[in-house]
Design an enzyme around this catalytic site. Structure first.
Site, PDB file in Angstrom:
ATOM      1  N   THR A 150       0.870  -1.196   0.000  1.00  0.00           N
ATOM      2  CA  THR A 150       0.000   0.000   0.000  1.00  0.00           C
ATOM      3  C   THR A 150       0.900   1.237   0.000  1.00  0.00           C
ATOM      4  O   THR A 150       1.314   1.705  -1.043  1.00  0.00           O
ATOM      5  CB  THR A 150      -0.985  -0.009   1.185  1.00  0.00           C
ATOM      6  OG1 THR A 150      -0.276  -0.310   2.401  1.00  0.00           O
ATOM      7  CG2 THR A 150      -2.085  -1.040   0.975  1.00  0.00           C
ATOM      8  N   LYS A 173       4.439  -6.809   3.664  1.00  0.00           N
ATOM      9  CA  LYS A 173       4.136  -5.427   3.352  1.00  0.00           C
ATOM     10  C   LYS A 173       3.875  -4.712   4.670  1.00  0.00           C
ATOM     11  O   LYS A 173       3.431  -5.310   5.653  1.00  0.00           O
ATOM     12  CB  LYS A 173       2.936  -5.294   2.417  1.00  0.00           C
ATOM     13  CG  LYS A 173       1.598  -5.786   2.951  1.00  0.00           C
ATOM     14  CD  LYS A 173       0.803  -4.844   3.842  1.00  0.00           C
ATOM     15  CE  LYS A 173       0.578  -3.492   3.212  1.00  0.00           C
ATOM     16  NZ  LYS A 173      -0.227  -2.611   4.159  1.00  0.00           N
ATOM     17  N   THR A 184      -0.328  -2.606  10.370  1.00  0.00           N
ATOM     18  CA  THR A 184      -0.864  -2.691   9.017  1.00  0.00           C
ATOM     19  C   THR A 184       0.185  -3.406   8.217  1.00  0.00           C
ATOM     20  O   THR A 184       0.894  -2.822   7.413  1.00  0.00           O
ATOM     21  CB  THR A 184      -1.142  -1.315   8.404  1.00  0.00           C
ATOM     22  OG1 THR A 184      -2.111  -0.671   9.202  1.00  0.00           O
ATOM     23  CG2 THR A 184      -1.732  -1.449   7.016  1.00  0.00           C
ATOM     24  N   GLU A 263       6.707   4.839   7.200  1.00  0.00           N
ATOM     25  CA  GLU A 263       6.274   6.019   6.459  1.00  0.00           C
ATOM     26  C   GLU A 263       7.121   7.238   6.830  1.00  0.00           C
ATOM     27  O   GLU A 263       7.214   7.623   7.993  1.00  0.00           O
ATOM     28  CB  GLU A 263       4.793   6.287   6.728  1.00  0.00           C
ATOM     29  CG  GLU A 263       3.901   5.252   6.077  1.00  0.00           C
ATOM     30  CD  GLU A 263       2.438   5.389   6.414  1.00  0.00           C
ATOM     31  OE1 GLU A 263       1.623   4.805   5.679  1.00  0.00           O
ATOM     32  OE2 GLU A 263       2.107   6.049   7.412  1.00  0.00           O
ATOM     33  N   ASN A 384       0.141  10.811   6.011  1.00  0.00           N
ATOM     34  CA  ASN A 384      -1.092  10.435   6.690  1.00  0.00           C
ATOM     35  C   ASN A 384      -2.139  11.535   6.711  1.00  0.00           C
ATOM     36  O   ASN A 384      -3.322  11.272   6.888  1.00  0.00           O
ATOM     37  CB  ASN A 384      -0.764   9.937   8.095  1.00  0.00           C
ATOM     38  CG  ASN A 384      -0.153   8.557   8.055  1.00  0.00           C
ATOM     39  OD1 ASN A 384      -0.833   7.569   7.854  1.00  0.00           O
ATOM     40  ND2 ASN A 384       1.165   8.497   8.197  1.00  0.00           N
ATOM     41  N   THR A 389      -7.502  11.670   0.920  1.00  0.00           N
ATOM     42  CA  THR A 389      -7.934  12.827   0.126  1.00  0.00           C
ATOM     43  C   THR A 389      -6.933  13.178  -0.953  1.00  0.00           C
ATOM     44  O   THR A 389      -7.210  14.006  -1.798  1.00  0.00           O
ATOM     45  CB  THR A 389      -8.120  14.058   1.047  1.00  0.00           C
ATOM     46  OG1 THR A 389      -6.903  14.305   1.762  1.00  0.00           O
ATOM     47  CG2 THR A 389      -9.246  13.839   2.013  1.00  0.00           C
TER      48      THR A 389
END
Length: 389
Positions: A150, A173, A184, A263, A384, A389
């Site tokens: 992702t 992942k 996640t 991230e 994040n 959006t």
């Protein structure tokens, strides 16, 4: 342990397929499967979140039955979590669709979904894709490892060959929403070693505790994380001790890759704790250090602020003897029952690298543990803030 390579192939008897089914708006690969030509013994662990997704719930139910597996199907882009009974039906239908094409039982297929929480799967795209997946089956591991991603910036693979020629190939992942009780993250290992299922399941929780439950990026535990190992026995009988050691090595490799790809991460953070009263306390102290926003920020700024280690260890609940406690940063002692004189500028410079290591001796016993995280950068907030959006 060899380095991951793009031409890694699955162990004998396993094949995989990946495709872009249109689940991700990006058009990138988002639907994949791994299929075994033989029944597989298996072990599984899923998130302990009380809002677990349908895939985790169903896999856990199948696991309790103890029946063998033949396949795994994964979608990326939609988590199918917090989607009620419709989400549960859709998850089961995804498994049933692959089972029908493969002519195996629906209970012989486990599922995994990852992506945005609260969205139903686009079942027209999923079912159409699953129908064609078996046409793409091949031995290469990289397409599968890529299709399950992702927010990852790179695919994650690890592999090893045992003394009898049996192989273990692991894929994973994970990049954000990562915290013990897994994250996640998906991590799947496939092996042609012949392993007793009861023995594998008995050993698996401790291996998970020392690997994937020792990874943290941001302190948030996901609804969908899981790890599983499938063993089809095609390579014949394998020494159990050698196999379990090798499996833990593969999983440790993948866990470190997940942490390094956190991230917004620019550095891997490793905390090694010794001198603990128990392994659980050692792991708890190491994990608490790795999830501390203060310590993660210091690592990003190459600031050897060892006081943040003292703080994190203290709030972890681990027993310590401060007068006997020791802390080192990049191998340089900075605390031993009290502050030590050291060249802060030199240590700071040594932290400007791919991996920053803190060694902590609690002075309270002989147990040890290690955990991995990453630094905290402004890019984490950006990723994040804009996720949906």
């Amino acid at each position: 342990m060899t380095e991951p390579l793009p031409d890694v192939t699955f162990p004998q008897g396993f094949r995989a397929a990946a495709m872009a089914a249109g689940i991700k708006p990006s058009g990138k690969p988002d639907l994949s499967c791994v299929v075994s030509e033989r029944d597989c013994a298996w072990a599984f662990a899923g998130t302990r979140s009380t809002t677990a997704a349908a895939c985790v719930t169903r896999n856990r139910e199948l696991y309790a039955r103890g029946a063998p597996l033949r396949a795994l199907v994964v979608n990326a882009g939609v988590a199918n979590a917090a989607t009620g009974q419709q989400g549960a039906r859709d998850n089961a239908d995804m498994a049933d669709a692959l089972a029908s094409v493969l002519a195996v039982g629906e209970a012989e297929v486990i599922t995994a979904s990852t992506g945005v929480i609260g969205h139903l799967l686009p079942m027209d795209k999923v079912l159409s894709g699953v129908e064609h997946l078996p046409e793409e089956l091949e031995g290469a591991a990289l397409p599968f490892a890529t299709a399950i991603m992702t927010t990852d910036t790179r695919s994650k693979l690890a592999h090893v060959t045992l003394s009898n020629g049996a192989r273990i190939v692991g894929t994973a992942k994970g990049s954000g929403m990562i915290h013990p009780d897994m994250a996640t993250m998906f991590a799947f290992a496939f092996t042609d070693a012949q392993v007793d299922q009861a023995a594998l399941r008995e050993a698996f929780p401790a291996i998970v505790a020392r690997t994937f439950n020792a990874v943290t990026v941001d302190g948030d535990t996901s609804t969908n994380d899981m790890t599983a190992v499938l063993a089809n026995g095609a390579a014949g009988e394998t020494d159990l001790s050698e196999f379990l050691t090798a499996l833990e090595g593969v999983m440790r490799d993948l866990a470190r890759q997940i942490a390094a790809d956190g991230e917004g991460a620019t550095r891997l953070l490793t905390v090694r704790v010794t001198g603990a009263a128990s392994e659980a306390e050692a792991l708890g102290a190491a994990r608490t250090c790795c999830v501390s926003p203060l310590l993660k920020s210091a690592v990003h700024g190459a600031d050897p602020n060892w006081g943040r280690v003292i703080m994190a260890v203290g709030r972890s609940g681990a027993g310590v003897k401060v007068e006997a406690m020791k802390v080192s940063v990049q191998g340089v002692p900075v605390f031993a029952g009290g502050p030590l004189n050291y060249d802060a500028a030199a240590v700071s410079q040594s932290m400007k690298t791919d991996e920053v290591i803190f060694d902590v001796d609690l002075g309270a016993g002989s147990a040890q543990g290690e955990a991995w995280g990453c630094d905290l950068s402004a890019e984490y907030v950006s990723i994040n803030a804009d996720y949906t959006t």
